[in-house]
Motif scaffolding. Structure first.
Motif, PDB file in Angstrom:
ATOM      1  N   VAL A  12       0.854  -1.183   0.000  1.00 13.29           N
ATOM      2  CA  VAL A  12       0.000   0.000   0.000  1.00 13.29           C
ATOM      3  C   VAL A  12       0.890   1.232   0.000  1.00 13.29           C
ATOM      4  O   VAL A  12       2.043   1.180   0.442  1.00 13.29           O
ATOM      5  N   GLN A  13       0.351   2.324  -0.495  1.00 13.44           N
ATOM      6  CA  GLN A  13       1.089   3.580  -0.444  1.00 13.44           C
ATOM      7  C   GLN A  13       0.940   4.224   0.929  1.00 13.44           C
ATOM      8  O   GLN A  13      -0.030   3.960   1.656  1.00 13.44           O
ATOM      9  N   ALA A  14       1.886   5.067   1.240  1.00 16.14           N
ATOM     10  CA  ALA A  14       1.839   5.787   2.514  1.00 16.14           C
ATOM     11  C   ALA A  14       0.516   6.525   2.649  1.00 16.14           C
ATOM     12  O   ALA A  14       0.021   7.115   1.683  1.00 16.14           O
ATOM     13  N   GLY A  15      -0.048   6.447   3.860  1.00 17.97           N
ATOM     14  CA  GLY A  15      -1.339   7.046   4.108  1.00 17.97           C
ATOM     15  C   GLY A  15      -2.501   6.096   3.934  1.00 17.97           C
ATOM     16  O   GLY A  15      -3.632   6.407   4.327  1.00 17.97           O
ATOM     17  N   GLY A  16      -2.218   4.946   3.355  1.00 18.64           N
ATOM     18  CA  GLY A  16      -3.260   3.962   3.118  1.00 18.64           C
ATOM     19  C   GLY A  16      -3.549   3.111   4.338  1.00 18.64           C
ATOM     20  O   GLY A  16      -2.993   3.322   5.422  1.00 18.64           O
ATOM     21  N   SER A  17      -4.420   2.115   4.129  1.00 23.80           N
ATOM     22  CA  SER A  17      -4.864   1.255   5.229  1.00 23.80           C
ATOM     23  C   SER A  17      -4.809  -0.204   4.813  1.00 23.80           C
ATOM     24  O   SER A  17      -4.938  -0.538   3.633  1.00 23.80           O
ATOM     25  N   LEU A  18      -4.608  -1.043   5.805  1.00 28.83           N
ATOM     26  CA  LEU A  18      -4.697  -2.493   5.648  1.00 28.83           C
ATOM     27  C   LEU A  18      -5.306  -3.072   6.907  1.00 28.83           C
ATOM     28  O   LEU A  18      -5.203  -2.474   7.987  1.00 28.83           O
ATOM     29  N   ARG A  19      -5.902  -4.237   6.753  1.00 31.34           N
ATOM     30  CA  ARG A  19      -6.470  -4.935   7.905  1.00 31.34           C
ATOM     31  C   ARG A  19      -5.937  -6.351   7.918  1.00 31.34           C
ATOM     32  O   ARG A  19      -6.101  -7.084   6.942  1.00 31.34           O
ATOM     33  N   LEU A  20      -5.318  -6.704   9.026  1.00 29.37           N
ATOM     34  CA  LEU A  20      -4.798  -8.053   9.201  1.00 29.37           C
ATOM     35  C   LEU A  20      -5.769  -8.866  10.049  1.00 29.37           C
ATOM     36  O   LEU A  20      -6.417  -8.337  10.951  1.00 29.37           O
ATOM     37  N   SER A  21      -5.821 -10.151   9.749  1.00 26.25           N
ATOM     38  CA  SER A  21      -6.634 -11.078  10.542  1.00 26.25           C
ATOM     39  C   SER A  21      -5.781 -12.257  10.959  1.00 26.25           C
ATOM     40  O   SER A  21      -4.879 -12.667  10.229  1.00 26.25           O
ATOM     41  N   CYS A  22      -6.095 -12.794  12.117  1.00 29.16           N
ATOM     42  CA  CYS A  22      -5.408 -13.989  12.604  1.00 29.16           C
ATOM     43  C   CYS A  22      -6.433 -14.860  13.304  1.00 29.16           C
ATOM     44  O   CYS A  22      -7.037 -14.439  14.290  1.00 29.16           O
ATOM     45  N   ALA A  23      -6.590 -16.066  12.790  1.00 25.16           N
ATOM     46  CA  ALA A  23      -7.537 -17.012  13.364  1.00 25.16           C
ATOM     47  C   ALA A  23      -6.791 -18.154  14.028  1.00 25.16           C
ATOM     48  O   ALA A  23      -5.910 -18.772  13.407  1.00 25.16           O
ATOM     49  N   ALA A  24      -7.153 -18.437  15.260  1.00 21.42           N
ATOM     50  CA  ALA A  24      -6.563 -19.547  15.999  1.00 21.42           C
ATOM     51  C   ALA A  24      -7.505 -20.736  15.953  1.00 21.42           C
ATOM     52  O   ALA A  24      -8.721 -20.587  16.100  1.00 21.42           O
ATOM     53  N   SER A  25      -6.930 -21.905  15.736  1.00 20.92           N
ATOM     54  CA  SER A  25      -7.745 -23.120  15.705  1.00 20.92           C
ATOM     55  C   SER A  25      -6.978 -24.258  16.359  1.00 20.92           C
ATOM     56  O   SER A  25      -5.762 -24.202  16.506  1.00 20.92           O
ATOM     57  N   GLY A  26      -7.725 -25.297  16.726  1.00 20.07           N
ATOM     58  CA  GLY A  26      -7.096 -26.445  17.365  1.00 20.07           C
ATOM     59  C   GLY A  26      -7.663 -26.669  18.749  1.00 20.07           C
ATOM     60  O   GLY A  26      -8.780 -26.270  19.062  1.00 20.07           O
ATOM     61  N   GLN A  81      -6.431  -3.328  12.504  1.00 23.25           N
ATOM     62  CA  GLN A  81      -6.744  -2.305  11.512  1.00 23.25           C
ATOM     63  C   GLN A  81      -5.613  -1.290  11.524  1.00 23.25           C
ATOM     64  O   GLN A  81      -5.342  -0.669  12.557  1.00 23.25           O
ATOM     65  N   MET A  82      -4.969  -1.141  10.391  1.00 28.46           N
ATOM     66  CA  MET A  82      -3.820  -0.243  10.292  1.00 28.46           C
ATOM     67  C   MET A  82      -4.167   0.903   9.357  1.00 28.46           C
ATOM     68  O   MET A  82      -4.405   0.686   8.164  1.00 28.46           O
ATOM     69  N   ASN A  83      -4.224   2.084   9.909  1.00 32.23           N
ATOM     70  CA  ASN A  83      -4.534   3.292   9.134  1.00 32.23           C
ATOM     71  C   ASN A  83      -3.334   4.221   9.089  1.00 32.23           C
ATOM     72  O   ASN A  83      -2.412   4.102   9.901  1.00 32.23           O
ATOM     73  N   THR A  84      -3.375   5.138   8.159  1.00 35.23           N
ATOM     74  CA  THR A  84      -2.305   6.129   8.011  1.00 35.23           C
ATOM     75  C   THR A  84      -0.943   5.445   8.026  1.00 35.23           C
ATOM     76  O   THR A  84      -0.032   5.815   8.774  1.00 35.23           O
ATOM     77  N   LEU A  85      -0.809   4.444   7.216  1.00 33.59           N
ATOM     78  CA  LEU A  85       0.428   3.665   7.192  1.00 33.59           C
ATOM     79  C   LEU A  85       1.601   4.501   6.707  1.00 33.59           C
ATOM     80  O   LEU A  85       1.454   5.388   5.853  1.00 33.59           O
ATOM     81  N   LYS A  86       2.752   4.189   7.281  1.00 36.07           N
ATOM     82  CA  LYS A  86       3.991   4.886   6.959  1.00 36.07           C
ATOM     83  C   LYS A  86       5.011   3.887   6.420  1.00 36.07           C
ATOM     84  O   LYS A  86       4.935   2.688   6.742  1.00 36.07           O
ATOM     85  N   PRO A  87       5.974   4.354   5.648  1.00 39.36           N
ATOM     86  CA  PRO A  87       7.002   3.419   5.153  1.00 39.36           C
ATOM     87  C   PRO A  87       7.694   2.651   6.278  1.00 39.36           C
ATOM     88  O   PRO A  87       8.068   1.486   6.086  1.00 39.36           O
ATOM     89  N   GLU A  88       7.838   3.286   7.439  1.00 39.73           N
ATOM     90  CA  GLU A  88       8.491   2.599   8.559  1.00 39.73           C
ATOM     91  C   GLU A  88       7.630   1.499   9.167  1.00 39.73           C
ATOM     92  O   GLU A  88       8.107   0.767  10.048  1.00 39.73           O
ATOM     93  N   ASP A  89       6.399   1.362   8.719  1.00 38.91           N
ATOM     94  CA  ASP A  89       5.563   0.231   9.154  1.00 38.91           C
ATOM     95  C   ASP A  89       5.845  -1.027   8.327  1.00 38.91           C
ATOM     96  O   ASP A  89       5.315  -2.098   8.624  1.00 38.91           O
ATOM     97  N   THR A  90       6.661  -0.889   7.297  1.00 44.17           N
ATOM     98  CA  THR A  90       7.010  -2.037   6.471  1.00 44.17           C
ATOM     99  C   THR A  90       7.710  -3.095   7.307  1.00 44.17           C
ATOM    100  O   THR A  90       8.701  -2.815   7.976  1.00 44.17           O
TER     101      THR A  90
END
Length: 120
Positions: A12-26, A81-90
């Protein structure tokens, strides 16, 4: 055995957003701590955000106000939920969970990691 499956990384470009999910099972009796860490190139792994025992949330200072962690206890899933992403979040983002298993043991589990790349 407990498995953590992550999804949602990407570029994503700087300033953009991504959402990560993590599901636990077992074989899960309870999840004591669950959250996200990250490892940037050339740096040590660091905590990003998590739900600690008692339901408290912790955030790295660098992400406060931009990232929000949430969870679905029924699905044993945590979101970032990650908003206003910065290059240093890489970084590669890892899901982590401290789980009391069905056998009563308390073990620490990690996901396989998902890459987040933020371009300037």
């Amino acid at each position: 055995q407990v498995r953590l499956v992550e999804s949602g990384g990407g570029s994503v470009q700087a300033g953009g957003s991504l959402r990560l999910s993590c599901a636990a099972s077992g074989s899960i009796r309870s999840i004591n701590v669950m959250g996200w860490h990250r490892r940037a190139p050339g740096k040590q792994r660091e905590l990003v955000a998590d739900f600690a025992s008692g339901g408290y949330t912790n955030y790295a200072d660098s992400v406060k106000g931009r990232f929000t962690i949430s969870r679905d206890n029924v699905k044993n899933t945590v979101y970032l939920q990650m908003n206003t992403l910065k290059p240093e979040d890489t970084a590669v983002y890892y899901c982590n969970a401290l789980v009391t298993t069905g056998w009563g043991t308390k073990n620490d589990y990690w996901g396989q990691g998902t890459q987040v790349t933020v371009s300037s």
